[in-house]
Scaffold this motif. Structure first.
Motif, PDB file in Angstrom:
ATOM      1  N   LYS A  42       0.828  -1.212   0.000  1.00  0.00           N
ATOM      2  CA  LYS A  42       0.000   0.000   0.000  1.00  0.00           C
ATOM      3  C   LYS A  42       0.861   1.261   0.000  1.00  0.00           C
ATOM      4  CE  LYS A  42      -4.311  -1.573   2.056  1.00  0.00           C
ATOM      5  NZ  LYS A  42      -5.220  -1.443   3.206  1.00  0.00           N
ATOM      6  N   SER A  84      -2.444 -11.797  -0.448  1.00  0.00           N
ATOM      7  CA  SER A  84      -2.719 -10.667   0.438  1.00  0.00           C
ATOM      8  C   SER A  84      -3.535  -9.582  -0.251  1.00  0.00           C
ATOM      9  CB  SER A  84      -1.405 -10.059   0.940  1.00  0.00           C
ATOM     10  OG  SER A  84      -0.658 -11.005   1.631  1.00  0.00           O
ATOM     11  N   ARG A  86      -5.483  -9.860  -2.917  1.00  0.00           N
ATOM     12  CA  ARG A  86      -6.841 -10.293  -3.250  1.00  0.00           C
ATOM     13  C   ARG A  86      -7.763 -10.146  -2.053  1.00  0.00           C
ATOM     14  NH1 ARG A  86      -8.183 -15.430  -5.800  1.00  0.00           N
ATOM     15  NH2 ARG A  86     -10.087 -14.293  -6.195  1.00  0.00           N
ATOM     16  N   LEU A  87      -7.271 -10.448  -0.852  1.00  0.00           N
ATOM     17  CA  LEU A  87      -8.089 -10.243   0.342  1.00  0.00           C
ATOM     18  C   LEU A  87      -8.386  -8.758   0.544  1.00  0.00           C
ATOM     19  CD1 LEU A  87      -6.478 -12.774   2.843  1.00  0.00           C
ATOM     20  CD2 LEU A  87      -8.739 -12.901   1.799  1.00  0.00           C
ATOM     21  N   GLN A  88      -7.403  -7.899   0.306  1.00  0.00           N
ATOM     22  CA  GLN A  88      -7.623  -6.454   0.423  1.00  0.00           C
ATOM     23  C   GLN A  88      -8.603  -5.976  -0.637  1.00  0.00           C
ATOM     24  OE1 GLN A  88      -6.281  -4.275   2.838  1.00  0.00           O
ATOM     25  NE2 GLN A  88      -5.919  -6.284   3.738  1.00  0.00           N
ATOM     26  N   TRP A  89      -8.546  -6.563  -1.826  1.00  0.00           N
ATOM     27  CA  TRP A  89      -9.454  -6.204  -2.915  1.00  0.00           C
ATOM     28  C   TRP A  89     -10.887  -6.571  -2.551  1.00  0.00           C
ATOM     29  CZ3 TRP A  89     -11.354  -9.778  -6.943  1.00  0.00           C
ATOM     30  CH2 TRP A  89     -12.037  -9.114  -7.959  1.00  0.00           C
ATOM     31  N   LYS A  90     -11.079  -7.746  -1.935  1.00  0.00           N
ATOM     32  CA  LYS A  90     -12.425  -8.163  -1.519  1.00  0.00           C
ATOM     33  C   LYS A  90     -12.985  -7.236  -0.450  1.00  0.00           C
ATOM     34  CE  LYS A  90     -12.147 -13.073  -2.553  1.00  0.00           C
ATOM     35  NZ  LYS A  90     -12.179 -14.427  -1.980  1.00  0.00           N
ATOM     36  N   ARG A  91     -12.115  -6.677   0.372  1.00  0.00           N
ATOM     37  CA  ARG A  91     -12.544  -5.749   1.430  1.00  0.00           C
ATOM     38  C   ARG A  91     -12.708  -4.321   0.929  1.00  0.00           C
ATOM     39  NH1 ARG A  91      -7.999  -8.136   5.303  1.00  0.00           N
ATOM     40  NH2 ARG A  91      -9.100 -10.019   5.955  1.00  0.00           N
ATOM     41  N   GLY A  92     -12.310  -4.058  -0.315  1.00  0.00           N
ATOM     42  CA  GLY A  92     -12.428  -2.723  -0.880  1.00  0.00           C
ATOM     43  C   GLY A  92     -11.277  -1.799  -0.536  1.00  0.00           C
ATOM     44  N   GLN A  93     -10.183  -2.344  -0.022  1.00  0.00           N
ATOM     45  CA  GLN A  93      -9.040  -1.527   0.384  1.00  0.00           C
ATOM     46  C   GLN A  93      -8.130  -1.169  -0.786  1.00  0.00           C
ATOM     47  OE1 GLN A  93      -8.685  -0.425   3.610  1.00  0.00           O
ATOM     48  NE2 GLN A  93     -10.704  -1.338   3.863  1.00  0.00           N
ATOM     49  N   LYS A  95      -7.833  -1.542  -5.394  1.00  0.00           N
ATOM     50  CA  LYS A  95      -8.562  -1.825  -6.629  1.00  0.00           C
ATOM     51  C   LYS A  95      -7.631  -2.495  -7.621  1.00  0.00           C
ATOM     52  CE  LYS A  95     -12.049   1.749  -6.447  1.00  0.00           C
ATOM     53  NZ  LYS A  95     -12.694   2.842  -7.166  1.00  0.00           N
TER      54      LYS A  95
END
Length: 110
Positions: A42, A84, A86-93, A95
């Motif tokens: 990030k 890691s 992909r999990l952030q992508w599912k949470r909207g963190q 794109k």
């Protein structure tokens, strides 16, 4: 495929005593603290804009002071980044607007 395994086994037993020409690889599970990969990724995305997974792997290796020329370690870290992110992508963190040469591009939502 069987021949490749036989050749690998032969190389292992023909190795010199010190085995100095064969690098020892680290367990990437214990290489990073919990959430450290996501924090590094990030930060790189915020500083540099959209980056693909391979570029993020180089940023993570650079941040940890690892050898960027080690392709086996870089591939292992790349897989950890994909999981890691992909999990952030599912949470909207984060794109993922596109793929570049078959590799997912990641960015921080604005």
């Amino acid at each position: 495929m069987d021949l490749a395994h036989v050749n690998a086994t032969l190389r292992m037993f023909e190795a010199p005593e010190g085995r100095s020409q064969y690098p020892v690889y680290m367990d990437t599970l214990r290489l990073f603290k919990r959430g450290e990969i996501v924090r590094i990724c990030k930060a790189a995305l915020a500083d540099e804009g959209p980056l693909d997974t391979r570029e993020l792997a180089l940023r993570v290796m650079r941040a940890k002071g690892l050898d960027e020329g080690d392709t086996v370690l870089r591939t292992s870290i790349t897989y950890r980044i994909v999981q890691s992110m992909r999990l952030q992508w599912k949470r909207g963190q984060v794109k993922s607007p596109e793929k570049r040469s078959g590799v997912r591009v990641w960015c921080v939502p604005v």
